[in-house]
Motif scaffolding. Structure first.
Motif, PDB file in Angstrom:
ATOM      1  N   GLU A  32       0.835  -1.198   0.000  1.00 52.27           N
ATOM      2  CA  GLU A  32       0.000   0.000   0.000  1.00 52.27           C
ATOM      3  C   GLU A  32       0.874   1.254   0.000  1.00 52.27           C
ATOM      4  O   GLU A  32       0.577   2.236  -0.689  1.00 52.27           O
ATOM      5  CB  GLU A  32      -0.931   0.010   1.211  1.00 52.27           C
ATOM      6  CG  GLU A  32      -1.877   1.202   1.213  1.00 52.27           C
ATOM      7  CD  GLU A  32      -2.758   1.254   2.446  1.00 52.27           C
ATOM      8  OE1 GLU A  32      -3.617   2.152   2.501  1.00 52.27           O
ATOM      9  OE2 GLU A  32      -2.577   0.425   3.356  1.00 52.27           O
ATOM     10  N   PHE A  33       1.955   1.209   0.769  1.00 55.55           N
ATOM     11  CA  PHE A  33       2.895   2.328   0.773  1.00 55.55           C
ATOM     12  C   PHE A  33       3.448   2.548  -0.631  1.00 55.55           C
ATOM     13  O   PHE A  33       3.520   3.686  -1.119  1.00 55.55           O
ATOM     14  CB  PHE A  33       4.045   2.023   1.747  1.00 55.55           C
ATOM     15  CG  PHE A  33       5.145   3.052   1.727  1.00 55.55           C
ATOM     16  CD1 PHE A  33       5.087   4.177   2.540  1.00 55.55           C
ATOM     17  CD2 PHE A  33       6.245   2.904   0.886  1.00 55.55           C
ATOM     18  CE1 PHE A  33       6.095   5.134   2.525  1.00 55.55           C
ATOM     19  CE2 PHE A  33       7.262   3.849   0.858  1.00 55.55           C
ATOM     20  CZ  PHE A  33       7.184   4.969   1.683  1.00 55.55           C
TER      21      PHE A  33
ATOM     22  N   VAL B 183       4.062   5.284  -5.894  1.00 54.23           N
ATOM     23  CA  VAL B 183       4.032   5.267  -7.359  1.00 54.23           C
ATOM     24  C   VAL B 183       3.021   6.284  -7.888  1.00 54.23           C
ATOM     25  O   VAL B 183       3.245   6.951  -8.910  1.00 54.23           O
ATOM     26  CB  VAL B 183       3.713   3.855  -7.873  1.00 54.23           C
ATOM     27  CG1 VAL B 183       3.439   3.874  -9.378  1.00 54.23           C
ATOM     28  CG2 VAL B 183       4.867   2.905  -7.564  1.00 54.23           C
ATOM     29  N   GLU B 184       1.914   6.425  -7.164  1.00 54.67           N
ATOM     30  CA  GLU B 184       0.932   7.435  -7.575  1.00 54.67           C
ATOM     31  C   GLU B 184       1.533   8.836  -7.528  1.00 54.67           C
ATOM     32  O   GLU B 184       1.232   9.690  -8.365  1.00 54.67           O
ATOM     33  CB  GLU B 184      -0.299   7.374  -6.650  1.00 54.67           C
ATOM     34  CG  GLU B 184      -1.293   6.313  -7.012  1.00 54.67           C
ATOM     35  CD  GLU B 184      -2.617   6.517  -6.288  1.00 54.67           C
ATOM     36  OE1 GLU B 184      -2.621   7.193  -5.230  1.00 54.67           O
ATOM     37  OE2 GLU B 184      -3.639   6.033  -6.785  1.00 54.67           O
ATOM     38  N   SER B 185       2.406   9.050  -6.539  1.00 53.45           N
ATOM     39  CA  SER B 185       3.023  10.364  -6.379  1.00 53.45           C
ATOM     40  C   SER B 185       4.168  10.591  -7.360  1.00 53.45           C
ATOM     41  O   SER B 185       4.335  11.687  -7.891  1.00 53.45           O
ATOM     42  CB  SER B 185       3.528  10.525  -4.939  1.00 53.45           C
ATOM     43  OG  SER B 185       4.235  11.719  -4.770  1.00 53.45           O
ATOM     44  N   LEU B 186       4.946   9.525  -7.609  1.00 55.17           N
ATOM     45  CA  LEU B 186       6.190   9.673  -8.376  1.00 55.17           C
ATOM     46  C   LEU B 186       6.097   9.220  -9.821  1.00 55.17           C
ATOM     47  O   LEU B 186       6.883   9.652 -10.661  1.00 55.17           O
ATOM     48  CB  LEU B 186       7.307   8.868  -7.716  1.00 55.17           C
ATOM     49  CG  LEU B 186       7.842   9.341  -6.372  1.00 55.17           C
ATOM     50  CD1 LEU B 186       8.807   8.315  -5.810  1.00 55.17           C
ATOM     51  CD2 LEU B 186       8.540  10.676  -6.534  1.00 55.17           C
TER      52      LEU B 186
ATOM     53  N   GLN C 174       4.098  13.125   1.153  1.00 57.21           N
ATOM     54  CA  GLN C 174       2.968  13.941   1.597  1.00 57.21           C
ATOM     55  C   GLN C 174       1.690  13.124   1.539  1.00 57.21           C
ATOM     56  O   GLN C 174       1.389  12.490   0.533  1.00 57.21           O
ATOM     57  CB  GLN C 174       2.828  15.192   0.730  1.00 57.21           C
ATOM     58  CG  GLN C 174       3.920  16.220   0.982  1.00 57.21           C
ATOM     59  CD  GLN C 174       3.703  17.497   0.179  1.00 57.21           C
ATOM     60  OE1 GLN C 174       2.714  17.609  -0.537  1.00 57.21           O
ATOM     61  NE2 GLN C 174       4.615  18.443   0.296  1.00 57.21           N
ATOM     62  N   ASN C 175       0.964  13.103   2.658  1.00 56.51           N
ATOM     63  CA  ASN C 175      -0.312  12.383   2.775  1.00 56.51           C
ATOM     64  C   ASN C 175      -0.151  10.868   2.711  1.00 56.51           C
ATOM     65  O   ASN C 175      -1.149  10.146   2.578  1.00 56.51           O
ATOM     66  CB  ASN C 175      -1.294  12.841   1.687  1.00 56.51           C
ATOM     67  CG  ASN C 175      -1.557  14.334   1.735  1.00 56.51           C
ATOM     68  OD1 ASN C 175      -1.720  14.906   2.803  1.00 56.51           O
ATOM     69  ND2 ASN C 175      -1.580  14.971   0.560  1.00 56.51           N
TER      70      ASN C 175
ATOM     71  N   PHE D 164       5.785   9.230   9.167  1.00 55.22           N
ATOM     72  CA  PHE D 164       5.586   9.778  10.507  1.00 55.22           C
ATOM     73  C   PHE D 164       6.641  10.836  10.775  1.00 55.22           C
ATOM     74  O   PHE D 164       7.670  10.900  10.104  1.00 55.22           O
ATOM     75  CB  PHE D 164       5.645   8.674  11.576  1.00 55.22           C
ATOM     76  CG  PHE D 164       7.035   8.194  11.909  1.00 55.22           C
ATOM     77  CD1 PHE D 164       7.716   8.695  13.020  1.00 55.22           C
ATOM     78  CD2 PHE D 164       7.675   7.237  11.124  1.00 55.22           C
ATOM     79  CE1 PHE D 164       8.996   8.262  13.337  1.00 55.22           C
ATOM     80  CE2 PHE D 164       8.952   6.791  11.432  1.00 55.22           C
ATOM     81  CZ  PHE D 164       9.616   7.312  12.542  1.00 55.22           C
ATOM     82  N   GLN D 165       6.377  11.661  11.781  1.00 61.40           N
ATOM     83  CA  GLN D 165       7.306  12.703  12.198  1.00 61.40           C
ATOM     84  C   GLN D 165       7.873  12.329  13.554  1.00 61.40           C
ATOM     85  O   GLN D 165       7.142  12.261  14.539  1.00 61.40           O
ATOM     86  CB  GLN D 165       6.606  14.053  12.274  1.00 61.40           C
ATOM     87  CG  GLN D 165       7.505  15.216  12.672  1.00 61.40           C
ATOM     88  CD  GLN D 165       8.568  15.541  11.625  1.00 61.40           C
ATOM     89  OE1 GLN D 165       8.465  15.121  10.474  1.00 61.40           O
ATOM     90  NE2 GLN D 165       9.594  16.267  12.019  1.00 61.40           N
ATOM     91  N   PRO D 166       9.170  12.070  13.657  1.00 57.62           N
ATOM     92  CA  PRO D 166       9.752  11.707  14.957  1.00 57.62           C
ATOM     93  C   PRO D 166       9.642  12.853  15.961  1.00 57.62           C
ATOM     94  O   PRO D 166       9.490  14.026  15.588  1.00 57.62           O
ATOM     95  CB  PRO D 166      11.222  11.421  14.620  1.00 57.62           C
ATOM     96  CG  PRO D 166      11.266  11.213  13.146  1.00 57.62           C
ATOM     97  CD  PRO D 166      10.170  12.059  12.585  1.00 57.62           C
ATOM     98  N   LYS D 167       9.738  12.502  17.244  1.00 59.13           N
ATOM     99  CA  LYS D 167       9.796  13.523  18.281  1.00 59.13           C
ATOM    100  C   LYS D 167      11.062  14.355  18.083  1.00 59.13           C
ATOM    101  O   LYS D 167      12.053  13.895  17.513  1.00 59.13           O
ATOM    102  CB  LYS D 167       9.803  12.867  19.658  1.00 59.13           C
ATOM    103  CG  LYS D 167       8.510  12.135  19.998  1.00 59.13           C
ATOM    104  CD  LYS D 167       8.595  11.498  21.380  1.00 59.13           C
ATOM    105  CE  LYS D 167       7.294  10.781  21.723  1.00 59.13           C
ATOM    106  NZ  LYS D 167       7.362  10.130  23.064  1.00 59.13           N
TER     107      LYS D 167
END
Length: 349
Positions: free
Chosen positions: A91-92, A97-100, A114-115, A120-123
């Protein structure tokens, strides 16, 4: 036509080089062959956290070395054996592929996640350590906080001035123990540091292989607190984490052994520090058995025992040894009782 089977192959097909880092239990490098084997579900993820693989991909263009690399932070769910759920990876890849498009390139990669639900964004603390290690690896200058942090660890600013030291500067010092006299600087500062900056330092050191001299200084600081009438749990937890990758395993294990002999080791924060950051110490049979006995008597109760035991049974490095200890005929009645309650919980009884 060659079929691309892994995320690694897809990115490298665009001419980019990759570096892999764990971002869960520690900020540490993952060898390429291990990551590819994980992607192919040949091996479990080596350092799972919360039954997920948390990792960073550093993407660089060898043809444009003057351009800073791109960083992707990704998390994938794992199955019961700690192996990659291929449906999540696929799925990732679909989103990617949809983006690139089918052929990745440097320009498209920068906004490719993006989206994406698996990004994820680390602490901020994890990011500071990651960037400190990355700039060291790339032989780039440390952050603007580095010199101020060095001055603090030299004692020039006063030990009570720690709140003015940026976390990034401390991370830079920890990542550069092989430079600028930092090993000696850190070693000399440890006896004098207030608990809070000591804690920050140790949270950074847990990602580094530390020398005998730093490990000895940390252990002595921890034992000094342990022998006080009222030990400081903040200091003890920090020392466990700081010692976790000591070159001298005997220093780490001896400290944890003495900690487990003390009633304060029933505290959940100390037990979590051992399991979450210093799990290698539990390869020692005696320490593992004593740890489980303390865990059975923990102050937070059965739910905490269940969570820690589940984590240690899921971690590849400790799974087999923990299974042996659970069958140990010499375990105490209390430990037998909470183990029984753990399996009842697993069965949903």
């Amino acid at each position: 036509m060659t079929t691309i089977a892994t995320l690694t192959e897809f990115i490298e097909s665009g001419g980019l080089s990759l570096h892999f880092s764990d971002m869960g239990r520690r900020v540490s490098s993952i060898p390429r062959e291990h990551f590819v084997a994980f992607e192919l579900t040949e091996i479990p993820y080596p350092l799972p956290l919360q039954q997920q693989a948390w990792f960073a991909l550093t993407l660089a263009d060898p043809k444009q070395p003057q351009i800073d690399p791109m960083i992707w932070f990704i998390r994938f769910p794992l199955d019961e054996q700690g192996k990659l759920l291929l449906s999540a990876r696929d799925e990732f890849m679909h989103h990617l592929v949809e983006s690139l498009g089918s052929e990745p390139d440097t320009d498209g990669m920068r906004g490719a996640l993006q989206n994406n639900p698996y990004a994820f964004q680390p602490k901020q603390e994890r990011l500071a350590t990651f960037h400190a290690r990355l700039t060291h690896t790339l032989r780039q200058p440390a952050s603007r906080y580095y010199d101020h942090a060095k001055a603090y660890f030299d004692g020039d600013l006063g030990w009570d001035q720690w709140s003015f030291i940026g976390y990034q500067g401390i991370a830079d010092v920890a990542a550069r123990l092989d430079q600028h006299g930092n090993t000696q600087r850190v070693r000399k500062s440890i006896p004098s540091l207030p608990p809070s900056p000591l804690e920050v330092l140790c949270h950074c050191l847990e990602n580094e292989v530390i020398s005998h001299s730093i490990a000895d200084a940390l252990a002595q600081r921890g034992l000094s607190s342990l022998h006080q009438e009222t030990p400081d749990a903040q200091v003890l937890s920090a020392v466990v984490r700081g010692l976790s990758q000591s070159q001298q395993e005997s220093i780490r294990n001896n400290f944890i052994s003495q900690l487990l002999d003390h009633p304060i080791s029933q505290r959940s924060d100390l037990l979590a520090a051992i399991a979450g950051r210093a799990w290698e110490s539990l390869e020692d049979d005696s320490l593992r058995h004593r740890y489980l006995e303390r865990l059975a008597d923990n102050e937070a109760g059965q739910a905490f025992f269940n969570g820690i035991l589940s984590d240690l049974l899921y971690l590849p490095a400790t799974r087999s040894a923990m299974q042996v200890s659970l069958r140990n005929p010499e375990r105490t009645p209390k430990l037998s009782q909470v183990i029984g309650a753990f399996f009842s919980h697993v069965r949903g009884e």
